[in-house]
Design a protein around this motif. Structure first.
Motif, PDB file in Angstrom:
ATOM      1  N   LYS A 171     -15.244  -5.490  11.232  1.00 33.90           N
ATOM      2  CA  LYS A 171     -14.598  -6.808  11.227  1.00 33.90           C
ATOM      3  C   LYS A 171     -13.684  -6.956  10.016  1.00 33.90           C
ATOM      4  N   ILE A 172     -14.163  -6.491   8.875  1.00 35.15           N
ATOM      5  CA  ILE A 172     -13.361  -6.604   7.660  1.00 35.15           C
ATOM      6  C   ILE A 172     -12.121  -5.722   7.745  1.00 35.15           C
ATOM      7  N   LEU A 173     -12.295  -4.474   8.142  1.00 36.81           N
ATOM      8  CA  LEU A 173     -11.162  -3.554   8.191  1.00 36.81           C
ATOM      9  C   LEU A 173     -10.137  -3.967   9.244  1.00 36.81           C
TER      10      LEU A 173
ATOM     11  N   GLU B 262      -1.307  -1.243  -2.490  1.00 33.33           N
ATOM     12  CA  GLU B 262      -2.161  -0.424  -3.341  1.00 33.33           C
ATOM     13  C   GLU B 262      -3.480  -1.104  -3.682  1.00 33.33           C
ATOM     14  N   ASP B 263      -3.432  -2.390  -4.017  1.00 30.63           N
ATOM     15  CA  ASP B 263      -4.648  -3.067  -4.463  1.00 30.63           C
ATOM     16  C   ASP B 263      -5.719  -3.074  -3.380  1.00 30.63           C
ATOM     17  N   LEU B 264      -5.332  -3.439  -2.158  1.00 26.27           N
ATOM     18  CA  LEU B 264      -6.309  -3.486  -1.071  1.00 26.27           C
ATOM     19  C   LEU B 264      -6.767  -2.086  -0.684  1.00 26.27           C
ATOM     20  N   ALA B 265      -5.852  -1.113  -0.742  1.00 33.05           N
ATOM     21  CA  ALA B 265      -6.246   0.261  -0.417  1.00 33.05           C
ATOM     22  C   ALA B 265      -7.262   0.785  -1.424  1.00 33.05           C
ATOM     23  N   ARG B 266      -7.091   0.431  -2.685  1.00 25.87           N
ATOM     24  CA  ARG B 266      -8.031   0.908  -3.701  1.00 25.87           C
ATOM     25  C   ARG B 266      -9.440   0.359  -3.466  1.00 25.87           C
ATOM     26  N   GLU B 267      -9.560  -0.812  -2.867  1.00 28.23           N
ATOM     27  CA  GLU B 267     -10.894  -1.360  -2.590  1.00 28.23           C
ATOM     28  C   GLU B 267     -11.651  -0.544  -1.564  1.00 28.23           C
ATOM     29  N   LEU B 268     -10.945   0.315  -0.821  1.00 28.82           N
ATOM     30  CA  LEU B 268     -11.607   1.158   0.176  1.00 28.82           C
ATOM     31  C   LEU B 268     -11.954   2.529  -0.377  1.00 28.82           C
ATOM     32  N   GLU B 269     -11.770   2.725  -1.678  1.00 35.28           N
ATOM     33  CA  GLU B 269     -12.165   3.970  -2.317  1.00 35.28           C
ATOM     34  C   GLU B 269     -13.617   3.870  -2.741  1.00 35.28           C
ATOM     35  N   ALA B 270     -14.359   4.950  -2.553  1.00 34.19           N
ATOM     36  CA  ALA B 270     -15.770   4.961  -2.934  1.00 34.19           C
ATOM     37  C   ALA B 270     -15.905   4.892  -4.446  1.00 34.19           C
ATOM     38  N   ILE B 271     -16.926   4.192  -4.906  1.00 37.72           N
ATOM     39  CA  ILE B 271     -17.205   4.054  -6.329  1.00 37.72           C
ATOM     40  C   ILE B 271     -18.519   4.778  -6.635  1.00 37.72           C
ATOM     41  N   HIS B 272     -18.496   5.622  -7.648  1.00 40.63           N
ATOM     42  CA  HIS B 272     -19.709   6.333  -8.068  1.00 40.63           C
ATOM     43  C   HIS B 272     -20.242   5.672  -9.325  1.00 40.63           C
ATOM     44  N   SER B 273     -21.392   5.052  -9.206  1.00 38.73           N
ATOM     45  CA  SER B 273     -21.973   4.388 -10.374  1.00 38.73           C
ATOM     46  C   SER B 273     -22.463   5.425 -11.371  1.00 38.73           C
ATOM     47  N   ASP B 274     -22.230   5.161 -12.636  1.00 37.77           N
ATOM     48  CA  ASP B 274     -22.636   6.089 -13.693  1.00 37.77           C
ATOM     49  C   ASP B 274     -24.086   5.818 -14.074  1.00 37.77           C
ATOM     50  N   SER B 275     -24.989   6.026 -13.107  1.00 39.80           N
ATOM     51  CA  SER B 275     -26.408   5.781 -13.311  1.00 39.80           C
ATOM     52  C   SER B 275     -27.125   7.109 -13.503  1.00 39.80           C
ATOM     53  N   PRO B 276     -28.102   7.182 -14.387  1.00 42.09           N
ATOM     54  CA  PRO B 276     -28.812   8.449 -14.595  1.00 42.09           C
ATOM     55  C   PRO B 276     -29.399   9.020 -13.313  1.00 42.09           C
TER      56      PRO B 276
ATOM     57  N   LEU C 217      -2.830   3.879   4.403  1.00 42.35           N
ATOM     58  CA  LEU C 217      -3.499   2.631   4.017  1.00 42.35           C
ATOM     59  C   LEU C 217      -2.679   1.875   2.980  1.00 42.35           C
ATOM     60  N   VAL C 218      -2.144   2.609   1.999  1.00 39.59           N
ATOM     61  CA  VAL C 218      -1.322   1.962   0.979  1.00 39.59           C
ATOM     62  C   VAL C 218      -0.115   1.293   1.631  1.00 39.59           C
ATOM     63  N   GLN C 219       0.519   2.002   2.566  1.00 35.79           N
ATOM     64  CA  GLN C 219       1.699   1.440   3.204  1.00 35.79           C
ATOM     65  C   GLN C 219       1.340   0.246   4.086  1.00 35.79           C
ATOM     66  N   ALA C 220       0.141   0.240   4.641  1.00 29.96           N
ATOM     67  CA  ALA C 220      -0.258  -0.848   5.544  1.00 29.96           C
ATOM     68  C   ALA C 220      -0.654  -2.111   4.800  1.00 29.96           C
ATOM     69  N   VAL C 221      -1.376  -1.960   3.683  1.00 27.17           N
ATOM     70  CA  VAL C 221      -1.931  -3.158   3.034  1.00 27.17           C
ATOM     71  C   VAL C 221      -1.619  -3.252   1.551  1.00 27.17           C
TER      72      VAL C 221
ATOM     73  N   ASN D  88       2.941 -11.482   3.049  1.00 25.27           N
ATOM     74  CA  ASN D  88       4.205 -11.184   2.396  1.00 25.27           C
ATOM     75  C   ASN D  88       3.939 -11.118   0.899  1.00 25.27           C
ATOM     76  N   ARG D  89       3.791  -9.902   0.388  1.00 27.83           N
ATOM     77  CA  ARG D  89       3.445  -9.731  -1.014  1.00 27.83           C
ATOM     78  C   ARG D  89       4.451  -8.808  -1.675  1.00 27.83           C
ATOM     79  N   ARG D  90       4.645  -8.986  -2.958  1.00 26.64           N
ATOM     80  CA  ARG D  90       5.513  -8.115  -3.730  1.00 26.64           C
ATOM     81  C   ARG D  90       4.639  -7.092  -4.443  1.00 26.64           C
ATOM     82  N   TYR D  91       5.076  -5.848  -4.423  1.00 26.29           N
ATOM     83  CA  TYR D  91       4.325  -4.792  -5.098  1.00 26.29           C
ATOM     84  C   TYR D  91       5.169  -4.220  -6.229  1.00 26.29           C
ATOM     85  N   ASP D  92       4.508  -3.822  -7.258  1.00 27.39           N
ATOM     86  CA  ASP D  92       5.181  -3.206  -8.391  1.00 27.39           C
ATOM     87  C   ASP D  92       5.682  -1.831  -7.958  1.00 27.39           C
ATOM     88  N   ASN D  93       7.005  -1.685  -7.836  1.00 23.30           N
ATOM     89  CA  ASN D  93       7.513  -0.420  -7.316  1.00 23.30           C
ATOM     90  C   ASN D  93       7.475   0.708  -8.328  1.00 23.30           C
TER      91      ASN D  93
END
Length: 644
Positions: A494-496, A74-88, A68-72, A21-26
């Motif tokens: 297991k995590i998902l 915004e914050d948790l949904a964003r953790e499932l977005e791929a991250i591209h490291s800015d490595s050469p 995903l946003v509606q299920a968990v 039960n969490r409150r989200y910034d609408n």
């Protein structure tokens, strides 16, 4: 000389979670768009039927994200977005767009030469591979070229090796039936290859509609409509009317699903009680004259790298990384009309009625990622992000993970450092490399959370020891490779599934909307980066739900041991080749008795989705067989022996 070899070989026969039960910034854009889409009371069955488009499938991924946003949240949904490291090592162009002079042999047409210059970047960077190395670093003194397209493994395969010859026109390479040109290959002067660029050329807009009108900046405008007749053999023609706003085509409910395309909204704004929110797709591929034909025809008629390089600047779609090489030159160009957005990044639907998210033009032709004879002496692409974040234009966020590109650069650097010269045999072996840099990252992290293996279950300790001695190879005889892949997917699930129903977890892992047309969505293949991000985030609510990284990993390793155990004494575990096999499936496979006649395989499939020798899985399929895509062909060209 052109070598084409198959990408696969054979030497043997064949519980739903609960929500906090969490409150989200609408005021959050993610939260507002999830509510506007009407997904709050719907389940993941909507996602299965939501979007259907052969050419334009970004709307389906957007629907998955909103689910995903509606299920968990915004914050948790964003953790499932791929991250591209800015490595050469992630980029084709670590220092931006580089143009050096062409090396023009005597008696060549004296075409204008660009000055040495840097353009477009502050100094600092489907699936396929291509790479090339200049003659300065080869034993023959001539350039080497390699390309291996990654496609669905089907029987019959799509490629048709061919030689096309007529006065002034001579090409050798790979084509597909009915095309008047090759897709990878060479003429008497130069070679070219293509990888898909994941530059973002589409946006989905939420339109406020009322009848056949839509709202834009306070003014109600009429939609354009087009009547289409679809003729079907043996049945009456089907009449279809499509509607368009200034942003693009309205996603028709008969195709995309009523709940997805047209959602009633209880509007609190006066005078908008009858407003219907509908989605519209804007794509450079839907713009007038959006055809690659003109640029491709000019390229196929070219007789030098310079001419070909200029020709592909006329190609608006699809976004493609072109590699060119001849005896003395190597060059790269990202061909596409890539929009410049006044606001937003295209990852979620945006309000169409405000005018804030309009396109203001396209990335200028001369400022797109490109390179001519780079100082490194080599070029490479593996569908990866081509430039760093410092590049002045936003190109997209859906690039392939950089592991294949990093490995390509590692090997090319090894062979060109300290004035070394690479032989054509050494060059050709790069295509068959099966090292998984993603696997090595996973191995190192797992070992770091078990510094005391004597304090864990003996079976888990045994698997940790296998990982400790694993060198990252995804060869068929690798037991460590099997432990890596099986345990990774078990811990990820297991995590998902601690917070998502299993079916929605499938979509979050990468399930597509149709097993034949689109079996995977764009998330498929990002699992290692996303998983490591989750495991290393000690404050993540995903991880607190499963009791922390060590606990969930120990459970997953125990299940992996059961899965791979050959039931022998002492313990012996299956290798990667025991569980990872490729079958080239025929369309007749849908009729079970015919599969044994028309399918080819199973065959050994070296590598995984992150190795240069690629054989990717459909991660949602609960199997490690190659059900996704892999190396469909390999083309190698030594310009010292062209066409011999």
């Amino acid at each position: 000389m052109v070598h084409t070899t198959p990408g696969i070989h054979s030497d043997r026969p064949f519980k739903p979670g609960t929500l906090d039960n969490r409150r989200y910034d609408n005021t959050s854009p993610f939260f507002q768009l999830a509510n506007v889409s009407g997904l709050g009371s719907r389940n993941c069955n909507d996602a299965r039927r939501s979007s259907f488009s052969i050419l334009f499938i970004s709307s389906f991924l957007i629907k998955v994200r909103l689910n995903l946003v509606q299920a968990v949240g915004e914050d948790l949904a964003r953790e499932l977005e791929a991250i591209h490291s800015d490595s050469p090592l992630s980029f084709i162009l670590p220092n931006g767009t580089q143009l050096n002079k062409y090396d023009i042999p005597p008696l060549s047409d004296p075409s204008p030469e660009p000055d040495n210059q840097w353009i477009g970047v502050a100094p600092e960077n489907g699936g396929s591979n291509w790479f090339a190395i200049s003659g300065n670093h080869t034993t023959s003194g001539k350039s080497y070229f390699a390309s291996d397209p990654h496609l669905a493994l089907i029987n019959p395969g799509m490629w048709l090796p061919m030689e096309m010859k007529c006065p002034g026109y001579h090409w050798v390479g790979l084509s597909v039936p009915a095309l008047p040109w090759v897709m990878v290959g060479s003429n008497d002067d130069f070679a070219f290859g293509i990888t898909l660029s994941h530059a973002d050329i589409e946006d989905v807009y939420i339109e406020k509609t009322r009848g056949n009108e839509y709202l834009f900046q306070g003014e109600w405008k009429p939609m354009m409509s087009f009547n289409e007749t679809i003729h079907i053999k043996g049945k009456p023609p089907v009449q279809l009317t499509t509607y368009h706003t200034q942003h693009g085509v309205i996603l028709d409910e008969d195709i995309f699903g009523k709940e997805f395309s047209k959602v009633p909204l209880s509007s609190t704004e006066k005078g908008e009680e009858d407003v219907i929110f509908r989605y519209a797709l804007k794509s450079t591929a839907l713009m007038p004259n959006a055809t690659p034909a003109i640029g491709l025809v000019k390229m196929m008629s070219s007789h030098s790298v310079q001419e070909a390089f200029e020709s592909v600047k006329l190609i608006p779609i699809p976004p493609s990384n072109f590699l060119f090489a001849d005896s003395n030159n190597i060059a790269y160009y990202l061909a596409a009309n890539i929009p410049i957005r006044s606001k937003g990044d295209g990852t979620t639907p945006v309000p169409g009625w405000t005018g804030e998210y309009e396109w203001t033009g396209y990335v200028p032709v001369e400022e797109k990622p490109m390179s001519i004879n780079p100082e490194s002496g080599y070029l490479f692409s593996a569908n990866n992000k081509p430039v760093p974040d410092s590049y002045r234009y936003f190109l997209g966020k859906s690039w392939a993970q950089s592991f294949r590109a990093q490995r390509l650069q590692q090997l090319l650097q090894e062979h060109t450092s300290h004035d070394q010269k690479i032989s054509f045999e050494q060059f050709s072996r790069i295509q068959q490399d099966t090292l998984s840099l993603a696997g090595l990252l996973y191995r190192d992290y797992v070992l770091s959370i078990f510094p005391d293996p004597e304090n864990v279950d003996p079976v888990v300790a045994e698997l940790l020891d296998i990982l400790r001695n694993w060198n990252g190879s995804m060869d068929p005889n690798s037991v460590g490779g099997a432990v890596y892949q099986v345990s990774k997917m078990k811990v990820y699930r297991k995590i998902l599934e601690s917070r998502l129903a299993p079916e929605l977890a499938d979509y979050a892992i990468g399930k597509g909307f149709n097993p034949l047309i689109k079996p995977a969505n764009e998330i498929n293949g990002f699992e290692t980066s996303i998983l490591l991000g989750l495991l290393q985030n000690t404050s993540s609510l995903w991880m607190t739900k499963v009791g922390g990284a060590r606990r969930v990993m120990e459970e997953a390793l125990g299940e992996t041991a059961e899965c791979l155990d050959k039931q022998q004494h002492p313990h012996e575990y299956q290798s990667w080749g025991d569980i990872h096999l490729a079958t080239f499936r025929h369309l007749f496979t849908a009729v079970a008795p015919l599969a044994a006649i028309f399918d080819v395989g199973p065959l050994l499939a070296p590598g995984d989705g992150d190795s240069i020798s690629m054989s990717a899985m459909l991660l949602h399929s609960h199997t490690h067989q190659v059900l996704g895509w892999g190396v469909s062909a390999r083309v190698l060209i030594d310009f010292n022996r062209l066409h011999t």
